[in-house]
Design an enzyme around this catalytic site. Structure first.
Site, PDB file in Angstrom:
ATOM      1  CG  LEU A 114      -5.996   1.032   1.765  1.00 28.70           C
ATOM      2  CD1 LEU A 114      -6.863   1.162   0.358  1.00 28.70           C
ATOM      3  CD2 LEU A 114      -4.754   0.433   1.324  1.00 28.70           C
ATOM      4  CG  ASP A 115      -1.184   4.976   5.187  1.00 27.31           C
ATOM      5  OD1 ASP A 115      -1.418   5.387   4.016  1.00 27.31           O
ATOM      6  OD2 ASP A 115       0.016   4.663   5.352  1.00 27.31           O
ATOM      7  CG  LEU A 116      -4.740  10.974   5.710  1.00 28.28           C
ATOM      8  CD1 LEU A 116      -6.175  11.087   5.943  1.00 28.28           C
ATOM      9  CD2 LEU A 116      -3.970  12.060   6.537  1.00 28.28           C
TER      10      LEU A 116
END
Length: 255
Positions: A114-116
């Site tokens: 999951l990106d930032l």
């Protein structure tokens, strides 16, 4: 025409991944860096076939027998990197997991990323082979997200995504997208994908002219975020994991 019998056992990279040492790809890098040995002899190729990990060392340390496969659900907050460390010094998921899990929890690897700025359900396991199976697009495991967006969109436009879409030369397969609720030009959209390409949900919605202000993963296969508090984790029950692994095997996730 005779053929040589296939050696018994499995590739060392697969066995080490299953033992939770690292993912298959990372094990291959470790072999290239000459960090893995058998009986003191450096392993030269990830194609090495073994029956078990007897005598195998990593950085000179014996490899312990694989622990039973375990799977955890973590409600990832925004602002955390899905990595063990970050060159820029930003906090990672492991920063939060140290407080969310018991001290004797085995070493865990995230399944996908999951990106930032994406939050919600992140699965983690101690079994590198299960990680690989669950990340393979060919396994067809659905991932469901809720996106808070701003802009003009119709249900008909979203339904067109069921046939897939190509953006900047990248093709995204069938996407199931539905409007949940709308207030003016703000709306929540539920999106289910099966490929999990990098930033897929954001790219597709932005391509449709929407601004994504919040993105939450709510499910990965049969595992749901439910009411798991933000920043907290829970272990998936053994029976749930067993049923899923049986399904995964039937679906061809062991390729």
């Amino acid at each position: 025409m005779s053929s040589e019998p296939r050696p018994e056992g499995e590739r060392i990279a697969k066995l080490l991944a299953r033992a939770g040492i690292a993912s298959r790809r990372e094990v291959e890098r470790m072999i290239a860096a000459r960090r893995i040995a058998i009986g003191g002899l450096i392993v030269e190729t990830p194609a090495t076939i073994l029956k078990d990990l007897t005598g195998v060392t990593v950085d000179g340390n014996p490899v312990a027998k694989p622990e039973p496969t375990r799977l955890y659900a973590f409600n990832k907050p925004t602002g955390l990197i899905t990595a063990e460390s970050d060159p820029k010094g930003r906090p990672t998921i492991y920063t939060a997991l140290r407080n969310a899990l018991p001290k004797k929890t085995p070493r865990l690897m995230p399944i996908g990323r999951l990106d930032l700025n994406t939050e919600g359900l992140l699965l983690l396991t101690n079994d590198g082979e299960l990680k690989r199976q669950m990340e393979l697009p060919s396994s067809g495991i659905p991932r469901t997200y809720r996106a808070r967006t701003f802009g003009d969109i119709t249900q008909e436009q979203l339904e067109d995504l069921i046939d897939g879409i190509t953006i900047d030369g990248i093709h995204y397969g069938s996407i199931d997208a539905n409007l949940e609720r709308r207030t003016g030009r703000n709306q929540w959209i539920e999106v289910t994908i099966t490929e999990g390409k990098n930033r897929e949900v954001r790219r597709v919605l932005e391509h449709l002219g929407l601004q994504v202000s919040r993105l939450i993963r709510t499910a990965y296969g049969p595992f749901e975020l439910e009411d798991l508090p933000r920043g907290m984790a829970r272990e998936i029950r053994t029976d749930e994991l067993g049923r899923f692994r049986s399904w995964l095997k039937r679906a061809g996730g062991n390729h």
